[in-house]
Design an enzyme around this catalytic site. Structure first.
Site, PDB file in Angstrom:
ATOM      1  N   GLU A 276      54.892  35.805  30.783  1.00  0.00           N
ATOM      2  CA  GLU A 276      53.479  35.540  31.088  1.00  0.00           C
ATOM      3  C   GLU A 276      53.043  36.363  32.294  1.00  0.00           C
ATOM      4  OE1 GLU A 276      50.792  31.634  32.323  1.00  0.00           O
ATOM      5  OE2 GLU A 276      52.531  31.377  31.011  1.00  0.00           O
TER       6      GLU A 276
ATOM      7  N   ASP B  12      49.638  36.420  34.873  1.00  0.00           N
ATOM      8  CA  ASP B  12      48.500  35.555  35.198  1.00  0.00           C
ATOM      9  C   ASP B  12      47.578  36.132  36.255  1.00  0.00           C
ATOM     10  OD1 ASP B  12      49.541  33.513  33.566  1.00  0.00           O
ATOM     11  OD2 ASP B  12      50.659  32.624  35.219  1.00  0.00           O
TER      12      ASP B  12
ATOM     13  N   GLU C 299      44.767  33.917  38.171  1.00  0.00           N
ATOM     14  CA  GLU C 299      44.171  32.588  38.314  1.00  0.00           C
ATOM     15  C   GLU C 299      43.222  32.631  39.511  1.00  0.00           C
ATOM     16  OE1 GLU C 299      47.355  29.386  36.639  1.00  0.00           O
ATOM     17  OE2 GLU C 299      47.860  30.297  38.565  1.00  0.00           O
TER      18      GLU C 299
END
Length: 293
Positions: free
Chosen positions: A103, A105, A107
Site C-alpha cells: 500500500e 498512502d 492521508e
C-alpha cells in the site's frame, strides 16, 4: 563535458514533455476508471467532471479503480475540505488485497480553522506499515486544486505534490529490506471520520455541526501497467515486470529523478515535521528499521 551535460538535461526535458503529453492523453472520465465501493450516495459527479466526496455523521464514502496497476504513475487533482476539518481524513492511496498487502498512502489530516493541513504518507510492504512521514504544505490545499501523484518503478517510489517530490522510498533489497514489486495495486479515494487519532492525536474531535464535509477530485491521470478483472489472478510481473519494457524503466527517468533531489531536500528542510526514521524512542527496543540506515 558541459555540452554532454546540457545534452542530457535537454534529453530529460524532452522526456518530461513527452510524459506530460502522454499523461494528458491517458486522462479519462471517472466512470471509465473507477467505481464507488463505499456509500455511493455520498459521491456526486458534476457536469465539469469533478467528483465530490462527502462525510456526515452517518457515513464517509470511497471509490476504487476498476483495474489494478504494477509500476507507473497515478495522479489526481484534489481540493480538500474547507474550514474546520478537524477529525476528518481524506485518503488517496494505492493498495493490493489480502493481509500481506502492499500500500502507498496519502492521508490528509484535517485541522481546526486557521491551522494547516498535515499530509501523512505511509507504505505497507507485505502487510507491514509503520513507515509514516508527515509534512506541512507550502500552500493552502483547500483554496484550489493541486496534483498529488505516486510514481513507482523497480528502483524507487516517489510521492509528489504538484510534481515536486516530498518523499522517496528507494529499493534496498540488497540490505534485505522488502520492496513492493510483485503485487498489483488498485487506486482508491476515501473521506472518513478519524477523530480518535487524526487531529492532535485525537484530542480535537469532529464538529458535526459543520457537516457535510466535502472534498473534491478531478483530472485523474493514470499511466501505468494495468490489469483488468480477468487478469487479476495471473502473476502481474508476467505482463508488467519485464525490465525496460515501459517508459518508467528507461535510463532517462533515472536522470530526471536526479534533478529532483534538490526539490526533495528543499521539502525535507522546510516542511517535514515527522519521520519514522528519526523516531528512536518508537523503535528503541528493536532499533530503527533497516531502510533507515
Amino acid at each position: 563535458m558541459k555540452l554532454l551535460f546540457h545534452f542530457r538535461i535537454l534529453k530529460a526535458l524532452r522526456f518530461i514533455i513527452f510524459a506530460i503529453v502522454l499523461h494528458i492523453a491517458n486522462s479519462s472520465d471517472f466512470d471509465e476508471l473507477f467505481e464507488a465501493d463505499w456509500a455511493p450516495d455520498h459521491i456526486v459527479a458534476s457536469q465539469t467532471d469533478q467528483i465530490a466526496l462527502s462525510l456526515d455523521s452517518s457515513t464517509g464514502c470511497g471509490f476504487e479503480s476498476k483495474k489494478k496497476y504494477l509500476f507507473g504513475k497515478a495522479s489526481a487533482q484534489i481540493k480538500l475540505v474547507q474550514g474546520d476539518s478537524a477529525g476528518t481524513v481524506l485518503a488517496f492511496y494505492m493498495a493490493s488485497e489480502g493481509p500481506n498487502h502492499d500500500e502507498l498512502d496519502f492521508e490528509f489530516l484535517g485541522n481546526v480553522s486557521g491551522e494547516p493541513y498535515i499530509v501523512q504518507s505511509n507504505l505497507y510492504i507485505n502487510g507491514t506499515g509503520n513507515r509514516e512521514q508527515r509534512h506541512y504544505l507550502w500552500f493552502d490545499p483547500t483554496v484550489d486544486f493541486h496534483t498529488y501523484s505516486f510514481f513507482w518503478n523497480r528502483r524507487s517510489i516517489l510521492f509528489l505534490v504538484d510534481d515536486i517530490p516530498i518523499r522517496e522510498f528507494t529499493n534496498k533489497e540488497r540490505k534485505r529490506v522488502p520492496y513492493p514489486k510483485t503485487q498489483a495495486m488498485g487506486i482508491h479515494g476515501s473521506l472518513w471520520n478519524a477523530d480518535d487519532w487524526a487531529t492532535q492525536g485525537g484530542r480535537v474531535k469532529t464538529n458535526w455541526s459543520n457537516a457535510p464535509f466535502v472534498a473534491t477530485f478531478q483530472s485523474f491521470e493514470i499511466d501505468a501497467c494495468g490489469l483488468s478483472a480477468d487478469e487479476i489472478d495471473i502473476d502481474p510481473t508476467v505482463k508488467c515486470g519485464k525490465s525496460g519494457q515501459f517508459w518508467w524503466d528507461k535510463p532517462v527517468v533515472r536522470e530526471v529523478n536526479k534533478q529532483r533531489r534538490k526539490q526533495l531536500k528543499w521539502v525535507r528542510d522546510n516542511f517535514l515535521i515527522y519521520d519514522y526514521c528519526g523516531d528512536v524512542a518508537r523503535f528503541n527496543s528493536e532499533g530503527l528499521p533497516k531502510e533507515c540506515h
